[in-house]
Scaffold this active site. Structure first.
Site, short mmCIF file in Angstrom:
data_model
loop_
_atom_site.label_atom_id
_atom_site.label_comp_id
_atom_site.label_asym_id
_atom_site.label_seq_id
_atom_site.Cartn_x
_atom_site.Cartn_y
_atom_site.Cartn_z
N HIS A 2 37.51 44.75 123.22
CA HIS A 2 36.96 43.90 122.16
C HIS A 2 35.43 43.97 122.18
O HIS A 2 34.75 43.04 122.60
CB HIS A 2 37.44 42.47 122.38
CG HIS A 2 37.30 41.56 121.21
ND1 HIS A 2 36.14 41.43 120.48
CD2 HIS A 2 38.20 40.72 120.63
CE1 HIS A 2 36.32 40.54 119.52
NE2 HIS A 2 37.56 40.10 119.58
N ARG A 41 32.66 34.99 125.26
CA ARG A 41 32.42 35.28 123.84
C ARG A 41 31.32 36.34 123.75
O ARG A 41 30.14 36.05 123.75
CB ARG A 41 31.99 34.02 123.09
CG ARG A 41 31.64 34.26 121.62
CD ARG A 41 32.83 34.62 120.78
NE ARG A 41 33.81 33.52 120.73
CZ ARG A 41 35.04 33.64 120.25
NH1 ARG A 41 35.47 34.82 119.81
NH2 ARG A 41 35.85 32.58 120.24
N GLU A 79 36.52 47.52 117.82
CA GLU A 79 37.43 47.30 118.93
C GLU A 79 38.53 48.36 118.99
O GLU A 79 39.59 48.20 118.37
CB GLU A 79 38.06 45.92 118.81
CG GLU A 79 37.06 44.80 118.50
CD GLU A 79 37.74 43.52 118.06
OE1 GLU A 79 38.94 43.33 118.40
OE2 GLU A 79 37.10 42.71 117.38
N ARG A 139 41.49 39.14 130.38
CA ARG A 139 40.11 38.70 130.19
C ARG A 139 39.80 37.36 130.86
O ARG A 139 38.65 36.94 130.87
CB ARG A 139 39.80 38.61 128.69
CG ARG A 139 40.64 37.58 127.95
CD ARG A 139 40.40 37.59 126.46
NE ARG A 139 41.12 36.51 125.81
CZ ARG A 139 40.70 35.85 124.76
NH1 ARG A 139 39.52 36.15 124.22
NH2 ARG A 139 41.41 34.88 124.23
N GLN A 148 46.25 33.52 123.70
CA GLN A 148 45.87 34.62 122.80
C GLN A 148 45.20 35.76 123.56
O GLN A 148 44.40 35.56 124.46
CB GLN A 148 44.91 34.10 121.73
CG GLN A 148 44.31 35.19 120.86
CD GLN A 148 44.19 34.81 119.41
OE1 GLN A 148 45.07 34.18 118.85
NE2 GLN A 148 43.08 35.19 118.80
N ASP A 162 38.27 41.08 109.27
CA ASP A 162 39.31 41.08 110.30
C ASP A 162 40.35 42.11 109.89
O ASP A 162 41.38 41.79 109.32
CB ASP A 162 39.93 39.69 110.46
CG ASP A 162 40.72 39.55 111.76
OD1 ASP A 162 40.85 40.56 112.48
OD2 ASP A 162 41.20 38.44 112.04
#
Length: 289
Positions: A162, A62, A264, A90, A85, A207
């Site tokens: 990200h 995170r 991002e 990652r 997801q 978002d």
């Protein structure tokens, strides 16, 4: 030698005090420190990594710069149905491959990821990834290279970096988005809207997927201070911050949403079709103003 390696990470350093720390897990950059170009102050942390982030390889980090691949968001294609997801890049251990530059001006290293049994059990397509991280006095560049090794089959994918930029959300704005069409993922049905704001903030949840975004963005927080983002190969940019909805995230510290703006660069609204034997590169350069 301005870098050092261990079993779990690589640390890059520069003579002016700048540094970057990259985990082998996910090839995730979890720290980038650099001084401002406007004064002679110390190198400050420019990325946000949650104090509650899992850094032991048990789940994606995170914060920092997680790599999203081979798709953005939840799986939507049949071939992705067994993946979680944002795909698998990652949450796989990458291999430190090579030092590409080691001078007084810059240090650059490369990481690679190729199909592993854990990946091929869930994702059958052939691929090869490399990720180049370059540190200079005031800049961090990250470049994702995707190669389709198949001789016969087109490889279709999305990719995104990200990037969690450390910033006080109460003071920060991002430009220039005015006039761009974006996908509003906060509304039912994810409608497309046109941005009317000169400068966009994240004091409320954000978002948004800005399409055909231009590739040059600036996160600023007054006094001429901020971080410039220049992207190539990525037509979209996502602006994200969960606001107090972040309370629902077990790996985001209380109030952590007030400490970052996620900008991002990526291919998030469209798919890239990579012909057999071909390669593609998506890159971002982060520069402290």
């Amino acid at each position: 030698m301005p870098f050092k390696t261990s079993d779990s990470k690589v640390i890059l350093t520069h003579a002016n005090g700048s540094s970057a720390e990259i985990l082998l897990y996910g090839a995730t950059v979890i720290s980038w420190k650099a001084p401002s170009q406007l004064d002679a102050g110390p190198a400050l942390e420019r990325l946000y990594t949650s104090s509650k982030a899992f850094l032991d390889g048990s789940k994606p980090v995170r914060g920092g710069i997680p790599i999203v691949f081979p798709f953005f968001g939840p799986p939507r294609k049949p071939e992705h149905s067994q993946l979680s997801q944002h795909g698998f890049a990652r949450n796989q251990v990458w291999r430190f491959d090579a030092t590409l530059a080691d001078t007084t001006d810059e240090v650059s290293v490369r990481f690679v990821l190729e199909p592993t049994p854990a990946v091929t059990a869930k994702f059958a397509a052939a691929f090869s990834l490399s990720y180049v991280v370059t540190l200079t006095a005031h800049q961090l560049t990250t470049a994702l290279h995707v190669t389709n090794p198949s001789a016969t089959t087109t490889f279709t994918f999305q990719a995104l970096l990200h990037t969690y930029i450390r910033a006080n959300t109460a003071l920060s704005t991002v430009t220039p988005f005015k006039g761009l069409t974006y996908i509003n993922k906060l509304k039912p049905g994810f409608p497309e809207e046109v941005e009317t704001r000169e400068a966009v903030d994240v004091r409320e949840p954000a978002d948004f997927v800005y399409m055909s975004a231009g590739g040059e963005y600036e996160v600023s927080w007054g006094g001429g201070l901020g971080v410039e983002v220049k992207a190539t190969g990525f037509n979209d940019v996502v602006l994200w911050n969960p606001g107090k909805e972040g309370k629902k995230m077990s790996d985001l510290e209380e109030g952590g949403w007030d400490l970052f703006v996620a900008v991002e660069p990526g291919a998030a609204s469209y798919w890239i079709d990579l012909a057999p034997g071909n390669s593609w590169t998506g890159q971002q350069a982060l520069t402290v103003i």
